[in-house]
Motif scaffolding. Structure first.
Motif, PDB file in Angstrom:
ATOM      1  N   ASP A   1       4.723   5.144   5.487  1.00 41.75           N
ATOM      2  CA  ASP A   1       5.863   5.913   5.979  1.00 41.75           C
ATOM      3  C   ASP A   1       6.893   6.179   4.883  1.00 41.75           C
ATOM      4  N   SER A   2       7.037   5.225   3.973  1.00 43.32           N
ATOM      5  CA  SER A   2       8.058   5.347   2.932  1.00 43.32           C
ATOM      6  C   SER A   2       7.800   6.504   1.967  1.00 43.32           C
ATOM      7  N   VAL A   3       6.564   6.983   1.907  1.00 43.12           N
ATOM      8  CA  VAL A   3       6.239   8.059   0.969  1.00 43.12           C
ATOM      9  C   VAL A   3       5.658   9.278   1.661  1.00 43.12           C
ATOM     10  N   LYS A   4       5.588   9.226   2.965  1.00 43.62           N
ATOM     11  CA  LYS A   4       4.978  10.318   3.715  1.00 43.62           C
ATOM     12  C   LYS A   4       5.743  11.618   3.467  1.00 43.62           C
ATOM     13  N   GLY A   5       4.981  12.672   3.220  1.00 43.72           N
ATOM     14  CA  GLY A   5       5.586  13.961   2.925  1.00 43.72           C
ATOM     15  C   GLY A   5       5.943  14.138   1.463  1.00 43.72           C
ATOM     16  N   ARG A   6       5.840  13.065   0.676  1.00 35.39           N
ATOM     17  CA  ARG A   6       6.176  13.145  -0.752  1.00 35.39           C
ATOM     18  C   ARG A   6       4.986  12.834  -1.649  1.00 35.39           C
ATOM     19  N   PHE A   7       4.132  11.902  -1.234  1.00 34.62           N
ATOM     20  CA  PHE A   7       2.989  11.470  -2.046  1.00 34.62           C
ATOM     21  C   PHE A   7       1.690  11.954  -1.411  1.00 34.62           C
ATOM     22  N   THR A   8       0.745  12.343  -2.258  1.00 36.65           N
ATOM     23  CA  THR A   8      -0.544  12.805  -1.790  1.00 36.65           C
ATOM     24  C   THR A   8      -1.648  12.240  -2.678  1.00 36.65           C
ATOM     25  N   ILE A   9      -2.716  11.778  -2.048  1.00 34.32           N
ATOM     26  CA  ILE A   9      -3.871  11.284  -2.795  1.00 34.32           C
ATOM     27  C   ILE A   9      -4.971  12.339  -2.757  1.00 34.32           C
TER      28      ILE A   9
ATOM     29  N   LEU B   1       0.832  -1.193   0.000  1.00 33.23           N
ATOM     30  CA  LEU B   1       0.000   0.000   0.000  1.00 33.23           C
ATOM     31  C   LEU B   1       0.871   1.249   0.000  1.00 33.23           C
ATOM     32  N   VAL B   2       0.464   2.224  -0.793  1.00 38.71           N
ATOM     33  CA  VAL B   2       1.139   3.521  -0.812  1.00 38.71           C
ATOM     34  C   VAL B   2       0.283   4.537  -0.060  1.00 38.71           C
ATOM     35  N   VAL B   3      -0.920   4.738  -0.542  1.00 38.59           N
ATOM     36  CA  VAL B   3      -1.856   5.627   0.134  1.00 38.59           C
ATOM     37  C   VAL B   3      -3.261   5.054  -0.004  1.00 38.59           C
ATOM     38  N   ALA B   4      -4.128   5.396   0.948  1.00 36.27           N
ATOM     39  CA  ALA B   4      -5.519   4.948   0.911  1.00 36.27           C
ATOM     40  C   ALA B   4      -6.409   6.083   1.397  1.00 36.27           C
ATOM     41  N   VAL B   5      -7.629   6.115   0.875  1.00 39.97           N
ATOM     42  CA  VAL B   5      -8.573   7.151   1.281  1.00 39.97           C
ATOM     43  C   VAL B   5      -9.956   6.544   1.402  1.00 39.97           C
ATOM     44  N   GLY B   6     -10.669   6.939   2.449  1.00 43.81           N
ATOM     45  CA  GLY B   6     -12.035   6.506   2.618  1.00 43.81           C
ATOM     46  C   GLY B   6     -12.965   7.260   1.669  1.00 43.81           C
ATOM     47  N   ARG B   7     -14.199   6.838   1.625  1.00 45.63           N
ATOM     48  CA  ARG B   7     -15.133   7.498   0.722  1.00 45.63           C
ATOM     49  C   ARG B   7     -15.281   8.968   1.100  1.00 45.63           C
ATOM     50  N   LEU B   8     -15.486   9.760   0.107  1.00 43.87           N
ATOM     51  CA  LEU B   8     -15.603  11.214   0.266  1.00 43.87           C
ATOM     52  C   LEU B   8     -14.306  11.853   0.758  1.00 43.87           C
ATOM     53  N   GLY B   9     -13.228  11.089   0.774  1.00 47.43           N
ATOM     54  CA  GLY B   9     -11.947  11.632   1.206  1.00 47.43           C
ATOM     55  C   GLY B   9     -11.890  11.994   2.662  1.00 47.43           C
ATOM     56  N   ALA B  10     -12.763  11.366   3.472  1.00 46.74           N
ATOM     57  CA  ALA B  10     -12.870  11.768   4.873  1.00 46.74           C
ATOM     58  C   ALA B  10     -11.611  11.423   5.671  1.00 46.74           C
ATOM     59  N   ARG B  11     -11.031  10.283   5.391  1.00 49.63           N
ATOM     60  CA  ARG B  11      -9.836   9.858   6.115  1.00 49.63           C
ATOM     61  C   ARG B  11      -8.837   9.323   5.112  1.00 49.63           C
TER      62      ARG B  11
END
Length: 126
Positions: free
Chosen positions: A62-70, A47-57
């Motif tokens: 850790d390996s991409v924190k601060g560099r990748f955004t969903i 897993l790189v990043v995950a988001v709940g429905r509506l982008g709530a959470r």
């Protein structure tokens, strides 16, 4: 049935940026949890990043924190993965994943997701 189509991969030098897109059809983002995974040769899908429905959470590895955004665009039913400060170790096939959901949870396991895109190659040269 949900169909996911990724785009935006390619070759980039270390320190560069890419934005991946995942266009979804067959279901609204308002009832769908999404995730981006990657798989490098000889390694398990992670897993790189995950988001709940509506982008709530959202969850970011850790390996991409601060560099990748969903981010999500509900009007276009599209989820994006903005990747900055890329490193050679980010080289992998990146997959978009989705699961129908009515909670606000995000999901971190590959088995949590029902639908997968075909993958897009990201190669970061040193």
């Amino acid at each position: 049935q949900v169909q996911l189509v990724e785009s935006g991969g390619g070759l980039v030098q270390a320190g560069g940026s890419l934005r991946l897109s995942c266009a979804a059809s067959g279901r609204s983002f308002s009832t769908t949890a999404m995730g981006w995974f990657r798989q490098a040769p000889g390694r398990e899908r992670e897993l790189v990043v995950a988001v709940g429905r509506l982008g709530a959470r959202a969850y970011t590895a850790d390996s991409v924190k601060g560099r990748f955004t969903i981010t999500t665009d509900s009007a276009k039913n599209t989820v994006y993965l903005q990747m900055n400060s890329l490193k050679p170790e980010d080289t992998a096939v990146y997959y978009c994943a989705a699961r129908p959901d009515y909670s606000m949870r995000y999901y971190i396991g590959t088995s949590d997701y029902e639908y997968w895109g075909q993958g897009t190659q990201v190669t970061v040269s040193s």
